[in-house]
Design a protein around this motif. Structure first.
Motif, PDB file in Angstrom:
ATOM      1  N   GLU A 293       0.831  -1.205   0.000  1.00 46.26           N
ATOM      2  CA  GLU A 293       0.000   0.000   0.000  1.00 46.26           C
ATOM      3  C   GLU A 293       0.866   1.257   0.000  1.00 46.26           C
ATOM      4  OE1 GLU A 293      -3.162   2.305   2.950  1.00 46.26           O
ATOM      5  OE2 GLU A 293      -2.590   0.221   3.347  1.00 46.26           O
ATOM      6  N   ARG A 294       1.856   1.319   0.905  1.00 48.04           N
ATOM      7  CA  ARG A 294       2.658   2.538   1.049  1.00 48.04           C
ATOM      8  C   ARG A 294       3.552   2.765  -0.177  1.00 48.04           C
ATOM      9  NH1 ARG A 294      -0.826   2.529   4.287  1.00 48.04           N
ATOM     10  NH2 ARG A 294      -0.605   2.698   6.551  1.00 48.04           N
TER      11      ARG A 294
ATOM     12  N   GLU B  27       1.522   3.861  -3.163  1.00 48.27           N
ATOM     13  CA  GLU B  27       1.121   5.264  -3.114  1.00 48.27           C
ATOM     14  C   GLU B  27       2.257   6.180  -3.563  1.00 48.27           C
ATOM     15  OE1 GLU B  27      -0.006   5.995   0.878  1.00 48.27           O
ATOM     16  OE2 GLU B  27      -1.964   5.031   0.724  1.00 48.27           O
ATOM     17  N   LEU B  28       3.472   5.840  -3.167  1.00 53.28           N
ATOM     18  CA  LEU B  28       4.615   6.697  -3.463  1.00 53.28           C
ATOM     19  C   LEU B  28       5.096   6.559  -4.906  1.00 53.28           C
ATOM     20  CD1 LEU B  28       6.601   6.118  -0.159  1.00 53.28           C
ATOM     21  CD2 LEU B  28       5.420   8.215  -0.834  1.00 53.28           C
TER      22      LEU B  28
ATOM     23  N   GLY C  57       3.269   4.972  -7.576  1.00 49.88           N
ATOM     24  CA  GLY C  57       2.262   4.823  -8.607  1.00 49.88           C
ATOM     25  C   GLY C  57       2.189   3.371  -9.050  1.00 49.88           C
TER      26      GLY C  57
ATOM     27  N   TYR D  70       5.440   0.766  -9.549  1.00 45.44           N
ATOM     28  CA  TYR D  70       5.506  -0.291  -8.529  1.00 45.44           C
ATOM     29  C   TYR D  70       5.519  -1.666  -9.198  1.00 45.44           C
ATOM     30  CZ  TYR D  70       4.400  -3.352  -4.633  1.00 45.44           C
ATOM     31  OH  TYR D  70       4.445  -4.363  -3.710  1.00 45.44           O
TER      32      TYR D  70
ATOM     33  N   PRO E  29       3.998   8.201   3.734  1.00 51.96           N
ATOM     34  CA  PRO E  29       2.795   7.374   3.792  1.00 51.96           C
ATOM     35  C   PRO E  29       1.993   7.690   5.030  1.00 51.96           C
ATOM     36  CG  PRO E  29       4.734   6.102   4.390  1.00 51.96           C
ATOM     37  CD  PRO E  29       5.221   7.423   3.922  1.00 51.96           C
ATOM     38  N   ARG E  30       0.724   7.440   4.949  1.00 46.62           N
ATOM     39  CA  ARG E  30      -0.137   7.679   6.098  1.00 46.62           C
ATOM     40  C   ARG E  30       0.273   6.770   7.245  1.00 46.62           C
ATOM     41  NH1 ARG E  30      -3.768   6.867   2.060  1.00 46.62           N
ATOM     42  NH2 ARG E  30      -4.392   4.903   3.016  1.00 46.62           N
TER      43      ARG E  30
END
Length: 750
Positions: free
Chosen positions: A670-671, A674-675, A677, A681, A715-716
């Protein structure tokens, strides 16, 4: 599966050529041509004619072509996944045939999938050459397996070497003839010069040497045996001795092939030239499978008629006569008898009526070896123990078979199979371990077993352990409950502790943390009361640390793990230590100490790779990927994630679907996604999937590259208070996505 550009280097497991390959240039070229047009080529011929050496030379030629790069584009395309050798001469049990191929290909599989399925899935999309040597004793089973693999794996080619073809559709048999006179003389001279640097072919001895080659029909093995005699005899003397014994030692039926008679002549002649003690040792050494060391030879073979102090000198004489081969291995200096020579010696041992006694002495030695190795596993010699047992596996298999041959001695088989728990679980041998454990436990419990109840209980808890690591909870629970009931009935406190421990592991991997903690604490109390301390006991404490962390008590988990690490360092234990390091790395990551987490995980990766512990390796790699995300290197994280994906095929369902143990992998995806794309990835993960295990480990252990210039989006993360950060063990983001702090299976194993 491998896609994309051609591999930049060859892969495989071919041994190096020690004695040099003499002659056979035309045959070597022809085998190479056959491999270009046929997917199954079998080199056939009599024992000693050089089938194995020719096949290996052809395989090395392919391997060399891979190294030539673009100049050998066809080989790069055809064999881009390497050249692999499976030595089958020591395999007697058909159930171990497929497992031997799995191991030869360097696969480690912890699942309950049949080895044939593992093979088929691994080979399905690969392009490689598989070399099979010595399949005669399992020709039907080998033919069936090869047929299926070729049908299911279009990129697979097989080069086999045996006394007869496999008779599989599409097979091209290549009957290997003896050496031509010039090549035979070249081989004889080369081997004689290796034994005696002063030897040379001269005008005075050439005719006699050529006649020796003719008398031995140009058979390489027979020539090598004769060459060993040229150190002490002249060419004329060797020829005279062959003349004297040719009629007597031919053996076999009338009309048999001359090369069969010649081989027996050479071996029989060597036998005749041995002293009585050398012949006796030759016969007794035939009980060994594969390699053996001096201590084993002295114990098994010595007796009133063969003093133990004479064994070393006699081995030296057999080496000088080319009847034994000396090999330097990871387990130290070892000896091996050529298969044809061994079979000849086994025939003499049977004729002496002593084969049964020698097989039992052989079994007793390897039971003792296993016992000492189990004790030494919990010591600084742990890595050495793994190498010893790996080298002795053919002999341990023979010892297990010996136990199973006699119903009244099956308890010895249970003891031996149970004692090897550290090898089955710690060195990636779950499938074979389960095979032997189940065989020794077949038929249930009989009246005579009560006398040897301890062996049965140990085999049961080890079976429960192995089955749990394979993800077979039903079989594991059945064995463990039977063990616990038997232990309580017989008052065996140690067996009861092990059964409770493994039941706690089952609860751990089932995400029942409260029950897992209860059972694991009970097991630790039982271990302490019984005075038990070893790798199993410390692993129980690591697993309790995991359950504790999953319940939100990270300080308690850290205290448990630090204590295990300290004891392991004091005792020199590394395997269990790696799982304690994993928990400590999680804690470091949770605290934001990414450099410390990376250091701990690097040590963890190195240990797990050393012991072929696939579960521990894939866990550490996935947590290391999460470290890379935290340090601002999402592309490297994606590469590591991609490299870890194929490893899961050998572990089974990703950690049994456990939300706790699956969390780092899901979080990293997930992280990093997100970073980077989705497209980038996927490209990075795809590159990771092309890495071999060795390349993955090398990459994981290298110093990290500095992150790219400029800020990266963060990342969140979850709030730091309460359950910890998103990367931390205590956090629970959602059902099915809880965050782990320890081993995948609760039970670290192979």
């Amino acid at each position: 599966m491998r896609h994309g550009p051609l591999l930049h280097k060859p892969y495989g497991n071919l041994p190096s050529e020690l004695g040099g390959f003499v002659g056979r240039g035309g045959e070597l070229a022809e085998v190479g041509r056959l491999l270009e047009t046929s997917r199954l080529v079998t080199v056939t011929g009599a024992g000693g004619v050089g089938k194995s050496r020719l096949a290996l030379a052809a395989a090395r030629a392919v391997h060399g072509a891979l190294a030539e790069g673009a100049r050998e584009q066809a080989a790069q395309e055809r064999y881009c996944d390497g050249v692999w050798l499976a030595e089958l001469s020591g395999v007697r049990d058909p159930a171990l045939l497929e497992l031997t191929l799995v191991e030869a290909l360097g696969l480690t599989d912890h699942t309950t999938r049949p080895p044939r399925t593992v093979l088929a899935e691994h080979l399905a999309a690969r392009r490689l050459l598989l070399v099979l040597d010595g399949f005669e004793q399992l020709v039907d089973e080998t033919a069936e397996l090869v047929r299926e693999l070729l049908l299911r794996s279009p990129g697979l080619r097989v080069l086999a070497a045996g006394r007869r073809p496999l008779a599989v559709e599409g097979e091209r048999a290549f009957p290997l003839a003896p050496l031509e006179p010039a090549e035979a003389l070249e081989l004889l001279a080369a081997r004689a010069a290796a034994a005696d640097p002063g030897f040379a072919v001269t005008d005075a001895n050439r005719a006699a040497l050529l006649e020796v080659c003719a008398r031995l029909d140009g058979l390489p093995l027979a020539l090598e045996l004769a060459a060993g005699r040229l150190r002490a005899l002249t060419a004329d003397q060797v020829l005279a001795r062959l003349e004297d014994r040719f009629a007597l030692l031919t053996g076999g039926a009338r009309g048999g092939l001359p090369r069969h008679r010649a081989l027996r002549t050479a071996i029989g002649w060597s036998h005749e030239l041995c002293t009585a003690e050398e012949r006796l040792l030759w016969a007794r050494l035939s009980v060994f499978g594969g390699q053996f060391d001096l201590d084993a030879a002295e114990y098994v073979c010595a007796g009133p008629d063969l003093p133990v102090e004479s064994v070393l000198d006699l081995i030296g004489e057999l080496l000088a006569q080319s009847l034994l081969v000396r090999e330097e291995t990871a387990a130290g200096m070892r000896y091996r008898m050529l298969e044809t020579v061994r079979i000849y010696g086994a025939g003499w041992l049977e004729s002496l009526g002593d084969a049964g006694r020698l097989r039992r002495r052989h079994r007793d030695w390897y039971m003792g070896l296993a016992t000492w190795c189990e004790l030494d596993w919990f010591s600084p010699r742990q890595q050495e123990v793994a190498a010893i047992v790996e080298a002795e596996l053919p002999n341990l298999r023979l010892a297990l078979e010996c136990c199973l041959d006699e119903p009244e001695e099956i308890h010895l088989g249970r003891y031996l199979a149970g004692t090897l728990w550290f090898y089955w679980a710690g060195c990636g041998r779950l499938t074979e371990g389960r095979h032997w454990l189940e065989r020794t436990l077949e038929g249930g419990r009989g009246p005579a077993d009560r006398e040897y109840e301890g062996s049965r209980l140990k085999a049961l808890w080890v079976l429960g352990y192995v089955a749990a690591l394979q993800g077979d909870a039903v079989a594991s629970m059945s064995a463990l409950y039977e063990c616990r009931e038997g232990a309580e009935e017989s008052g065996n406190a140690v067996a009861a502790a092990y059964s409770v421990h493994r039941l706690g592991c089952l609860a751990l991997i089932s995400d029942d943390m409260a029950r897992a903690a209860q059972l694991l604490r009970s097991a630790l109390d039982r271990y302490r009361a019984a005075g038990e301390l070893n790798s199993n006991v410390l692993m129980c404490q690591v697993e309790l640390a995991m359950a504790t962390a999953f319940q939100g008590d990270l300080p308690g988990a850290l205290a448990l793990s630090e204590e295990v690490r300290d004891i392991c360092e004091e005792r020199g234990e590394r395997w269990t230590k790696s799982y304690a390091l994993y928990v400590l790395a999680y804690a470091a990551l949770d605290a934001g100490a990414t450099a410390e987490a990376r250091r701990l995980l690097a040590e963890c990766v190195g240990i797990n790779h050393t012991f072929r512990d696939l579960v521990g390796l894939v866990l550490a790699v996935e947590l290391l990927a999460l470290v890379n995300v935290a340090e601002g290197s999402p592309a490297e994280a994606a590469v590591l994630q991609g490299a870890a994906e194929p490893l899961w095929d050998g572990v089974g369902m990703q950690l049994f679907g456990s939300g706790y143990f699956n969390a780092p992998r899901l979080m990293c995806q997930e992280r990093a996604g997100e970073l980077l794309g989705a497209e980038r990835y996927a490209a990075c993960a795809g590159h990771g999937r092309t890495l071999t295990v060795d390349e993955l480990v090398e990459r994981a252990l290298r110093e990290p590259e500095p992150p790219p210039a400029g800020p990266l989006p963060r990342p969140r993360t979850a709030p730091a208070s309460g359950a910890g950060t998103a990367a931390g063990p205590g956090h629970q983001a959602s059902p099915g996505n809880r965050k782990p702090a320890g081993s995948p299976k609760g039970e670290p194993a192979g």
